[in-house]
Design a protein around this motif. Structure first.
Motif, short mmCIF file in Angstrom:
data_model
loop_
_atom_site.label_atom_id
_atom_site.label_comp_id
_atom_site.label_asym_id
_atom_site.label_seq_id
_atom_site.Cartn_x
_atom_site.Cartn_y
_atom_site.Cartn_z
N UNK A 67 0.85 -1.28 -0.34
CA UNK A 67 0.00 -0.11 0.24
C UNK A 67 0.73 1.57 -0.40
N UNK A 68 2.34 0.50 1.00
CA UNK A 68 3.12 2.55 1.20
C UNK A 68 3.66 2.81 -0.41
N UNK A 69 4.15 1.79 -1.45
CA UNK A 69 4.68 1.83 -2.64
C UNK A 69 3.09 2.53 -3.54
N UNK A 70 2.29 2.38 -3.66
CA UNK A 70 1.25 2.52 -4.29
C UNK A 70 0.73 3.73 -4.08
N UNK A 71 0.94 4.56 -2.60
CA UNK A 71 1.03 5.48 -2.18
C UNK A 71 1.36 6.57 -2.96
N UNK A 72 2.91 5.81 -3.08
CA UNK A 72 4.45 6.25 -3.29
C UNK A 72 3.97 6.87 -4.89
N UNK A 73 3.33 5.69 -5.42
CA UNK A 73 3.29 5.59 -6.64
C UNK A 73 2.47 6.79 -7.90
N UNK A 74 1.55 7.26 -6.57
CA UNK A 74 0.79 8.17 -7.11
C UNK A 74 1.06 9.21 -6.59
N UNK A 104 7.82 6.04 -10.48
CA UNK A 104 6.86 5.16 -10.80
C UNK A 104 6.51 3.50 -11.15
N UNK A 105 6.57 3.13 -12.11
CA UNK A 105 6.72 1.80 -12.32
C UNK A 105 7.02 1.60 -12.16
N UNK A 106 8.89 1.46 -10.52
CA UNK A 106 9.63 0.47 -10.25
C UNK A 106 8.58 0.39 -8.65
N UNK A 107 7.56 1.85 -8.42
CA UNK A 107 6.80 1.24 -7.17
C UNK A 107 6.03 -0.28 -7.54
N UNK A 108 4.84 0.37 -8.42
CA UNK A 108 3.63 -0.60 -8.86
C UNK A 108 4.39 -1.65 -9.25
N UNK A 109 5.60 -1.75 -9.56
CA UNK A 109 5.83 -3.20 -10.02
C UNK A 109 6.47 -4.12 -8.57
N UNK A 143 12.56 15.67 -12.93
CA UNK A 143 12.44 15.53 -13.87
C UNK A 143 11.42 14.63 -14.12
N UNK A 144 10.14 14.26 -15.46
CA UNK A 144 9.99 13.65 -15.87
C UNK A 144 10.20 11.77 -16.46
N UNK A 145 11.42 11.57 -16.19
CA UNK A 145 11.75 10.25 -16.70
C UNK A 145 12.22 10.17 -15.02
N UNK A 146 11.86 10.54 -14.17
CA UNK A 146 12.53 9.58 -12.65
C UNK A 146 11.63 9.83 -12.81
N UNK A 177 4.33 10.78 -7.17
CA UNK A 177 5.34 10.49 -8.43
C UNK A 177 4.18 10.53 -9.39
N UNK A 178 3.83 9.91 -9.41
CA UNK A 178 1.98 10.74 -11.16
C UNK A 178 2.13 12.35 -10.68
N UNK A 179 2.16 12.61 -9.45
CA UNK A 179 1.58 14.08 -9.12
C UNK A 179 3.17 14.60 -9.61
N UNK A 180 4.31 13.94 -9.12
CA UNK A 180 5.23 15.30 -9.80
C UNK A 180 5.10 15.13 -10.77
N UNK A 181 5.07 13.59 -11.69
CA UNK A 181 5.30 13.83 -13.47
C UNK A 181 4.36 14.98 -14.23
N UNK A 182 2.82 14.96 -13.07
CA UNK A 182 2.33 15.75 -14.09
C UNK A 182 2.17 17.47 -14.61
N UNK A 183 3.13 17.78 -12.34
CA UNK A 183 3.67 18.97 -12.56
C UNK A 183 4.17 19.69 -12.80
N UNK A 184 5.73 18.35 -13.09
CA UNK A 184 6.62 18.87 -14.17
C UNK A 184 7.42 19.77 -13.27
#
Length: 173
Positions: free
Chosen positions: A128-135, A156-161, A148-151, A137-144
């Protein structure tokens, strides 16, 4: 070096640009270069911290012989950051430093709680913590802004996997 032609100036030029002078291309280029430099600086800060965290985890596992959990080492290294966020001007820092510190406290607290719980409950808490961290990361990707977006995409992918793997191993084990 050839001299740049500035174009027309005067009344005709001001009428063509809505009463304003023509935007200076050099100033616009400088702003773009500064924006690129800022984004590059964010990336320069992010990737080495990720590598350093990996080094701390592997070194703790190798040198600690299994007696020391790397989570406690990382939490100890991150402990001074909340005090750092209290410095003058931190409330108005770009990227919302106090919000990031609060998230660090929440995610770090969840990690410490998972260490104390043990068993399946801890595994699901970590997932659950990893999925929360993925969210996060998605926020950081959205606000840019913060990283940086690649990070943000990588994290995000690492957390979900890893969260999916934790759940699969817990269900099968």
């Amino acid at each position: 070096m050839a001299r740049l032609r500035r174009g027309r100036s005067g009344r005709a030029d001001r009428l063509r640009h809505g009463g304003r002078r023509r935007p200076d291309a050099r100033a616009r280029g400088l702003r773009l270069r500064l924006l690129r430099r800022r984004r590059t600086a964010q990336g320069v800060q992010s990737w080495p911290l990720f590598v350093a965290a990996c080094v701390v985890i592997f070194a703790t596992e190798l040198l600690g012989g299994g007696d020391v959990d790397p989570t406690w080492v990382l939490l100890t290294l991150a402990a001074p950051l909340p005090a750092y966020s209290l410095r003058p001007g931190a409330l108005h820092a770009p990227g919302g430093l106090p919000l990031r510190i609060a998230a660090m406290v929440v995610f770090g607290g969840a990690a410490a709680l998972a260490l104390g719980l043990g068993g399946d409950a801890a595994a699901y808490l970590v997932a659950g913590g990893l999925l929360g961290h993925a969210l996060w990361d998605a926020r950081h990707h959205r606000i840019d802004r913060v990283v940086v977006r690649p990070y943000a995409e990588f994290c995000l992918v690492l957390d979900v996997v890893v969260a999916a793997l934790v759940v699969i191993v817990t269900l099968n084990g």
